[in-house]
Design a protein around this motif. Structure first.
Motif, PDB file in Angstrom:
ATOM      1  N   ARG A 135       1.052  -1.242   0.027  1.00  0.00           N
ATOM      2  CA  ARG A 135       0.262   0.092  -0.078  1.00  0.00           C
ATOM      3  C   ARG A 135       1.061   1.295   0.134  1.00  0.00           C
ATOM      4  O   ARG A 135       0.562   2.174  -0.959  1.00  0.00           O
ATOM      5  CB  ARG A 135      -0.953  -0.039   1.209  1.00  0.00           C
ATOM      6  N   GLU A 136       2.106   1.259   0.902  1.00  0.00           N
ATOM      7  CA  GLU A 136       2.618   2.319   1.024  1.00  0.00           C
ATOM      8  C   GLU A 136       4.009   2.075   1.768  1.00  0.00           C
ATOM      9  O   GLU A 136       3.944   1.274   2.641  1.00  0.00           O
ATOM     10  CB  GLU A 136       2.068   3.691   1.662  1.00  0.00           C
ATOM     11  N   VAL A 137       5.022   2.729   1.417  1.00  0.00           N
ATOM     12  CA  VAL A 137       6.356   2.645   2.233  1.00  0.00           C
ATOM     13  C   VAL A 137       6.311   4.004   2.905  1.00  0.00           C
ATOM     14  O   VAL A 137       6.472   5.032   2.375  1.00  0.00           O
ATOM     15  CB  VAL A 137       7.526   2.694   1.120  1.00  0.00           C
ATOM     16  N   HIS A 138       6.370   3.745   4.272  1.00  0.00           N
ATOM     17  CA  HIS A 138       6.280   5.032   5.117  1.00  0.00           C
ATOM     18  C   HIS A 138       7.701   5.431   5.692  1.00  0.00           C
ATOM     19  O   HIS A 138       8.586   4.733   6.140  1.00  0.00           O
ATOM     20  CB  HIS A 138       5.427   4.636   6.446  1.00  0.00           C
ATOM     21  N   THR A 139       8.030   6.768   5.593  1.00  0.00           N
ATOM     22  CA  THR A 139       8.986   7.260   6.119  1.00  0.00           C
ATOM     23  C   THR A 139       8.963   8.398   7.182  1.00  0.00           C
ATOM     24  O   THR A 139       8.119   9.251   6.575  1.00  0.00           O
ATOM     25  CB  THR A 139      10.155   7.623   5.075  1.00  0.00           C
ATOM     26  N   THR A 140       9.249   8.243   8.421  1.00  0.00           N
ATOM     27  CA  THR A 140       8.899   9.179   9.099  1.00  0.00           C
ATOM     28  C   THR A 140      10.261   9.595  10.010  1.00  0.00           C
ATOM     29  O   THR A 140      11.058   8.749  10.310  1.00  0.00           O
ATOM     30  CB  THR A 140       7.935   8.981   9.955  1.00  0.00           C
TER      31      THR A 140
END
Length: 258
Positions: A135-140
């Motif tokens: 769905r998504e690659v998250h980066t925070t």
């Protein structure tokens, strides 16, 4: 046949590029990998989740029938050859217009080509795809000076997040504390994100919360420009007044679903 349907293989939208229609689509969902020990004379033991703590799955099987009506492009033979060259035996990310927002990964095989009257043809493609769709690659990125709680939204696939920082980072995950070394990207094997919100505490150094006695004699003017997180830290492996840098910590993880 619905011309609005689209299969995008890598960067190539197949229907738009070659004048195709999605004639049919079949999917075999990923089968769970189970491991059950047969106990003679007793109750069988299910060890499916015993190693990883969650169920593993085999690949999913997708079959797409693409139809060329002979009214566009360079003719059925050229279309069939182009599709074979693009797809057959190749592995790629791909997207399906009827499942928007998700990216699949798999290896394609052209299993049948039918030449039909009126310069038309049908090409059947089977895809051996990974069980999880992205769905998504998250980066925070957060500042962990003095400690910070980070909330991470994840999918149904259990994932170990990656962490990057220029400082040693103390991580508290569900009551278990450990330290990640500085200067590289690490996969946190002890942290497993599950569906929904996951909360993890990050701190670039151990600290003790300040009391009024620790700040005795200081004025608002003397602490002007100092982040509050540094003021409330009384001591630690690195003193708040000696800490250099912004304490940035980056987490990266994939949100995936079956």
């Amino acid at each position: 046949m619905t011309p609005s349907f689209e299969v995008t293989w890598g960067e190539t939208p197949l229907c738009e590029t070659y004048g195709l229609f999605v004639e049919s689509f079949d999917e075999t969902p990923p089968a769970p990998k189970t491991y059950v020990v047969d106990v003679p004379g007793g109750q069988d033991i299910d060890l499916t989740e015993s190693i990883t703590g969650h169920t593993a799955y085999s690949n999913r099987k997708l079959t797409v029938s693409l139809y060329y009506d002979g009214r566009s492009g360079d003719g059925w033979a050229s279309v069939a050859n182009d599709l074979k060259a693009l797809l057959h035996g190749r592995r790629s990310e791909f997207a399906l217009s009827w499942d928007p927002g998700y990216t699949y990964t798999g290896r394609a095989a052209v299993t049948a080509i039918q030449y039909l009257p009126r310069r038309s043809c049908r090409v059947v493609v089977e895809i051996d795809a990974e069980p999880w769709k992205l769905r998504e690659v998250h980066t925070t990125t957060v500042s962990a000076v003095g400690g910070v709680m980070v909330t991470c939204e994840s999918g149904t696939r259990p994932v170990h997040p990656l962490i990057t920082c220029s400082y040693p980072v103390t991580v508290d995950w569900e009551g278990t504390e450990f330290v990640v070394p500085a200067g590289d990207t690490y996969r946190m094997a002890d942290v497993v994100f599950g569906p929904g919100e996951n909360k993890v505490w990050l701190n670039v150094y151990h600290f003790r919360t300040a009391t009024w006695a620790d700040v005795e004699g200081q004025t608002w003017a003397s602490v002007a420009g100092i982040p509050w997180a540094r003021i409330v830290v009384a001591d630690g492996e690195t003193g708040a007044d000696e800490f250099e840098g912004d304490g940035s910590v980056t987490l990266r993880w994939e949100e995936s679903y079956l």
